[in-house]
Scaffold this active site. Structure first.
Site, PDB file in Angstrom:
ATOM      1  N   HIS A 160      -3.682 -13.544   0.130  1.00  0.00           N
ATOM      2  CA  HIS A 160      -2.214 -13.467   0.918  1.00  0.00           C
ATOM      3  C   HIS A 160      -2.335 -14.361   1.994  1.00  0.00           C
ATOM      4  CE1 HIS A 160      -2.192  -9.011  -0.826  1.00  0.00           C
ATOM      5  NE2 HIS A 160      -2.887  -9.175  -0.662  1.00  0.00           N
TER       6      HIS A 160
ATOM      7  N   HIS B  45     -11.938  -9.108  -6.074  1.00  0.00           N
ATOM      8  CA  HIS B  45     -11.564  -8.384  -5.305  1.00  0.00           C
ATOM      9  C   HIS B  45     -10.219  -7.460  -6.535  1.00  0.00           C
ATOM     10  CE1 HIS B  45      -9.683  -4.624  -3.192  1.00  0.00           C
ATOM     11  NE2 HIS B  45      -8.783  -5.117  -2.882  1.00  0.00           N
TER      12      HIS B  45
ATOM     13  N   GLU C  21      -8.206  -4.594  -7.142  1.00  0.00           N
ATOM     14  CA  GLU C  21      -7.344  -3.584  -5.812  1.00  0.00           C
ATOM     15  C   GLU C  21      -6.153  -4.585  -6.501  1.00  0.00           C
ATOM     16  OE1 GLU C  21      -6.112  -3.805  -1.461  1.00  0.00           O
ATOM     17  OE2 GLU C  21      -5.053  -1.439  -2.307  1.00  0.00           O
TER      18      GLU C  21
ATOM     19  N   HIS D  61     -12.158  -5.409   2.519  1.00  0.00           N
ATOM     20  CA  HIS D  61     -11.764  -4.160   2.343  1.00  0.00           C
ATOM     21  C   HIS D  61     -12.406  -3.222   1.702  1.00  0.00           C
ATOM     22  CE1 HIS D  61      -7.811  -3.237   1.315  1.00  0.00           C
ATOM     23  NE2 HIS D  61      -8.193  -4.329   0.295  1.00  0.00           N
TER      24      HIS D  61
ATOM     25  N   TYR E 164      -2.169  -7.482  10.030  1.00  0.00           N
ATOM     26  CA  TYR E 164      -2.731  -7.744   9.160  1.00  0.00           C
ATOM     27  C   TYR E 164      -4.202  -6.875   9.650  1.00  0.00           C
ATOM     28  CZ  TYR E 164      -4.489  -8.940   4.208  1.00  0.00           C
ATOM     29  OH  TYR E 164      -4.932  -9.055   2.910  1.00  0.00           O
TER      30      TYR E 164
ATOM     31  N   ASP F 295      -8.913 -11.109   0.260  1.00  0.00           N
ATOM     32  CA  ASP F 295      -8.066 -10.412   1.642  1.00  0.00           C
ATOM     33  C   ASP F 295      -8.469 -10.967   2.889  1.00  0.00           C
ATOM     34  OD1 ASP F 295      -6.075  -9.013  -0.092  1.00  0.00           O
ATOM     35  OD2 ASP F 295      -7.887  -7.206   0.282  1.00  0.00           O
TER      36      ASP F 295
ATOM     37  N   ASP G 232      -2.950  -5.329  -6.794  1.00  0.00           N
ATOM     38  CA  ASP G 232      -2.465  -6.939  -5.862  1.00  0.00           C
ATOM     39  C   ASP G 232      -3.217  -8.305  -6.225  1.00  0.00           C
ATOM     40  OD1 ASP G 232      -4.239  -5.790  -4.438  1.00  0.00           O
ATOM     41  OD2 ASP G 232      -3.218  -6.745  -2.525  1.00  0.00           O
TER      42      ASP G 232
ATOM     43  N   HIS H 260       0.931  -1.233   0.307  1.00  0.00           N
ATOM     44  CA  HIS H 260      -0.090  -0.021   0.377  1.00  0.00           C
ATOM     45  C   HIS H 260       0.943   1.002  -0.021  1.00  0.00           C
ATOM     46  CE1 HIS H 260      -3.724  -2.181   1.610  1.00  0.00           C
ATOM     47  NE2 HIS H 260      -3.891  -2.806   0.340  1.00  0.00           N
TER      48      HIS H 260
HETATM   49 FE1  FEO Z   1      -7.024  -5.295  -0.927  1.00  0.00          FE
HETATM   50 FE2  FEO Z   1      -4.645  -7.338  -1.495  1.00  0.00          FE
HETATM   51  O1  FEO Z   1      -6.161  -6.573  -2.071  1.00  0.00           O
END
Ligand code: FEO
Length: 395
Positions: free
Chosen positions: A225, A79, A81, A145, A192, A164, A83, A23
């Site tokens: 992750h 998701h 995002e 999130h 996390y 996530d 990543d 991030h």
């Molecule tokens: Fe919210 Fe692992 O991205």
């Protein structure tokens, strides 16, 4: 690297051993991370999530060794995002018409990131996709999130692809919760949660209760992750329920910054006072300027009491403490008692400013802050010990 999780499901992601910041610079990843992507082979073949863009080329090359890309029938983007979606542009160049299953918000965000009009199929909670012997069930997880976040559940194999949620920034070639060092895993999982999911705790509880209400058996929770939960996966669900409800351990944390050690000496004396009242309390001290902010947030998250201190500088507070107080406000830590302290030379505003910021962060300030002039002498340090004793008694 790739490995089979079951006859039908293969992990095809990327372990990022080098990652130390995530991030931007907002999250420290001392143990690296992974971007977990999964390939399901049934009558239809499904790819769940991809990896971060710097690894896109390598990811696609590896994926080609596993499957002819044209045999991928569906992509699920749990998701948007980057990543997890970062390899989509390269992948979609190869298989441009493949449907991408995601939420309506997911489609909006993917379009806003990549400016491509891919074949989006928008899904809602309860929508299903038949893939042969098994089916996928989609569950929207809005604000866990991001507004687009979604879980995908695979019947038959009973795997919850949670993206996530339940993840950890933790690189390990062992890849399963029962194989890794349990202390490391717990530390990364709570860090996390504390740093990413705390603001959404009310939604965490609601969503977990909703998913449990479906009465679906869960053999594995395959996160996006870190490791996959296969040994008693309910354990991380139980932890999330606990963490989401004003979590606290028997701990007090003092976080401060100091110019010439006056505030540090105050912190140590306050800590002594706290221990005099309750020797079983874990009391931890962190100089905010020398400590990793995300590690400190994890400690504050675990605490029942928080003391924040700073010398007065330029009629204000020191920047490292200011940054942490802002993080605390944004995260919305719950169920924490707090107080302020600090040394000063002439104007002495720091304690009042910290108190306001603690209140602004919705912490329960239970004791008027203490300030001491210049370098605290024996009497001043005894006042600090007394302050610590009173704080501990009010916990
Ligand atoms: Fe919210 Fe692992 O991205």
């Amino acid at each position: 690297m790739k490995f089979k999780m079951t006859d039908k499901v293969t992990w095809v992601g990327k372990i990022d051993w080098e990652l130390r910041r995530f991030h931007g610079d907002e999250y420290s990843t001392h143990r690296g991370s992974s971007y977990n992507s999964y390939l399901i082979r049934d009558k239809k073949n499904v790819l769940i999530d991809t990896v971060w863009e710097p690894f896109a080329k390598e990811y696609i090359e590896n994926l080609k060794k596993e499957i002819n890309l044209n045999e991928i029938d569906y992509i699920v983007a749990n998701h948007a995002e980057i990543d997890h979606s970062g390899a989509l542009p390269l992948l979609m160049k190869e298989i441009p018409n493949t449907p991408i299953y995601c939420t309506a918000n997911g489609a909006k965000i993917l379009k806003a990131h990549y400016h491509e009009d891919w074949n989006f199929v928008e899904v809602k909670t309860g929508d299903t996709l038949d893939i042969g012997e098994n089916k996928l069930i989609f569950v929207e997880a809005r604000m866990l999130h991001w507004p687009d976040s979604m879980f995908t559940y695979m019947t038959g194999e009973n795997i919850l692809f949670s993206n996530d949620a339940f993840g950890q920034h933790y690189a390990s070639d062992l890849m399963y919760n029962d194989l890794v060092d349990q202390a490391e895993l717990y530390q990364e999982a709570i860090k996390y949660y504390a740093n990413i999911l705390t603001p959404f705790s009310a939604l965490v509880t609601k969503k977990i209760e909703e998913v449990l209400g479906f009465n679906l058996p869960v053999n594995m929770i395959a996160t996006s992750h870190g490791i996959i939960w296969r040994d008693n996966p309910a354990q991380i669900i139980e932890k999330y329920l606990e963490w989401a409800k004003g979590y606290q351990e028997h701990q007090v944390t003092l976080v401060y910054d100091t110019m010439w050690n006056g505030t540090r000496r105050m912190a140590e004396a306050i800590a002594e006072g706290i221990k005099e009242v309750d020797g079983t309390l874990t009391v931890k001290l962190f100089n905010a300027a020398h400590s990793d902010k995300n590690d400190v947030i994890a400690e504050l998250f675990k605490s029942k009491g928080i003391l924040a201190g700073s010398s007065t500088v330029n009629k204000g507070i020191m920047s490292a403490v200011g940054g942490l107080l802002e993080m605390m406000r944004g995260l919305g830590l719950k169920n924490k008692k707090a107080a302020a302290f600090g040394s000063y030379g002439w104007s002495g505003e720091s304690v009042g400013i910290i108190e306001e910021k603690l209140k602004d962060a919705k912490l329960d300030v239970i004791e008027t802050g203490i300030k001491e002039l210049w370098n605290p002498d024996t009497e001043a340090l005894e006042r600090c010990r007394a302050f610590g004793r009173t704080f501990a008694e009010k916990l």
